[in-house]
Design an enzyme around this catalytic site. Sequence first.
Site, short mmCIF file in Angstrom:
data_model
loop_
_atom_site.label_atom_id
_atom_site.label_comp_id
_atom_site.label_asym_id
_atom_site.label_seq_id
_atom_site.Cartn_x
_atom_site.Cartn_y
_atom_site.Cartn_z
N THR A 111 45.35 -20.46 -21.52
CA THR A 111 44.71 -21.61 -22.16
C THR A 111 44.91 -21.55 -23.67
O THR A 111 45.19 -22.56 -24.31
CB THR A 111 43.21 -21.63 -21.82
OG1 THR A 111 43.07 -21.65 -20.39
CG2 THR A 111 42.52 -22.85 -22.40
N ASP A 171 41.68 -11.23 -15.21
CA ASP A 171 42.45 -11.12 -16.45
C ASP A 171 42.10 -12.23 -17.45
O ASP A 171 42.98 -12.86 -18.04
CB ASP A 171 43.95 -11.14 -16.17
CG ASP A 171 44.41 -9.97 -15.30
OD1 ASP A 171 43.58 -9.11 -15.01
OD2 ASP A 171 45.58 -9.94 -14.92
N ASP A 192 39.34 -6.81 -14.21
CA ASP A 192 40.12 -6.51 -15.41
C ASP A 192 40.01 -7.63 -16.43
O ASP A 192 40.98 -8.02 -17.06
CB ASP A 192 41.60 -6.29 -15.07
CG ASP A 192 41.82 -5.12 -14.13
OD1 ASP A 192 40.90 -4.32 -13.97
OD2 ASP A 192 42.91 -5.03 -13.56
N ARG A 241 39.00 0.77 -15.59
CA ARG A 241 39.99 1.60 -14.92
C ARG A 241 41.19 1.71 -15.84
O ARG A 241 41.47 0.83 -16.65
CB ARG A 241 40.39 1.02 -13.56
CG ARG A 241 40.94 -0.39 -13.56
CD ARG A 241 41.38 -0.80 -12.18
NE ARG A 241 41.81 -2.19 -12.11
CZ ARG A 241 42.37 -2.74 -11.05
NH1 ARG A 241 42.59 -2.01 -9.96
NH2 ARG A 241 42.74 -4.02 -11.04
N TRP A 243 44.52 1.31 -16.93
CA TRP A 243 45.76 0.58 -16.68
C TRP A 243 46.95 1.44 -17.09
O TRP A 243 47.98 1.47 -16.41
CB TRP A 243 45.74 -0.72 -17.47
CG TRP A 243 46.92 -1.61 -17.26
CD1 TRP A 243 47.74 -1.65 -16.17
CD2 TRP A 243 47.42 -2.59 -18.16
NE1 TRP A 243 48.72 -2.59 -16.33
CE2 TRP A 243 48.55 -3.19 -17.55
CE3 TRP A 243 47.02 -3.03 -19.42
CZ2 TRP A 243 49.28 -4.19 -18.17
CZ3 TRP A 243 47.74 -4.04 -20.03
CH2 TRP A 243 48.86 -4.61 -19.41
#
Length: 328
Positions: A111, A171, A192, A241, A243
Amino acid sequence: MLAVMSTIKLVVMSTVTLDIMSSAKDCGGNNVAQTIIVGKDRHSAFSTIQAAIDSVRSNNDQWVKIHIKAGFYIESVVIPINKPCIILEGEGTPKTIISHSDHQSINNHATLLSFPDNVLASGITFKNSYNVATTKYKSYDEGSKIEPANAARLFGDKYFFHNCSFVGYQDTLYDHSGRHVFKDCYIQGYSDFIYGNGRSYYTVNLPGFVTANGRESADDPSGFVFEGGSIVGNCKVNLGRAWKPYARVVFKNTYFSDIVTPQGWVAWSASGNESRTTYAEIDCKGPGANTAKRVPWMKKLSSSDLNNFSFASFINSDGWVDNLHTLS
């Protein structure tokens, strides 16, 4: 149905390499050289935000304010690398809403996709409606398959967001690189929903996985710091977590509701080398803040470590925040 709603009142700061930081323009101080009005009425210069951005001269070195009147704007907003020193000013998050529905192609179709240095924003909701149920402004179907869908993807240095909302499902906020401050903002997502390789500081309200930090080496300056705020929602979540194997996330003085899992953190890509990560909780409160059952590799930080994660040290060592145009 949204599984988790996370709200963050925050200051997010991100930093990248020293070479990039030293090259960032200062936009001629804190004065605005030009104001452009965007709105749906005939008195506005432009009816879309992208058209207003496109009108800014290339390699601009003075602050240009784009005032976005109350309204619902269905578009993907891209600020190209050659358009620095832009201020996006809305009329409040319930009133000025930018919405887009896209997934997977997150390299190009967030966006808000911003590349240059020096971008400020206030009073705007940035929403990626893919997978996000809504009863208001329902102009297209929500997707049925869960996919990454960015409300914002941020690349440049020296960004400041004040009283903005970022709404998505998976995300939501890709804090890719650069120093970024998010003050009194709201971030909503499930999995996430704050991730990337930026060096970020959050003083906020926020919960799947709240964070997925992409720090790749011991020398990588990236990381996420949350100070204040709260994590609330309607489904159990982990604080983060890894990544990438050297992930770094710190929560300070944050309220955790009971949606936070007892273990708190997941190794993911750091599995087998958990000691490389820096996951820490300092003086957090609430029913989810009990650390008795946290993963054993969660860090206990020294006083010098804590100083390194302060606002002044982690983000504002060169004083860039103090020299910004004041956002309303």
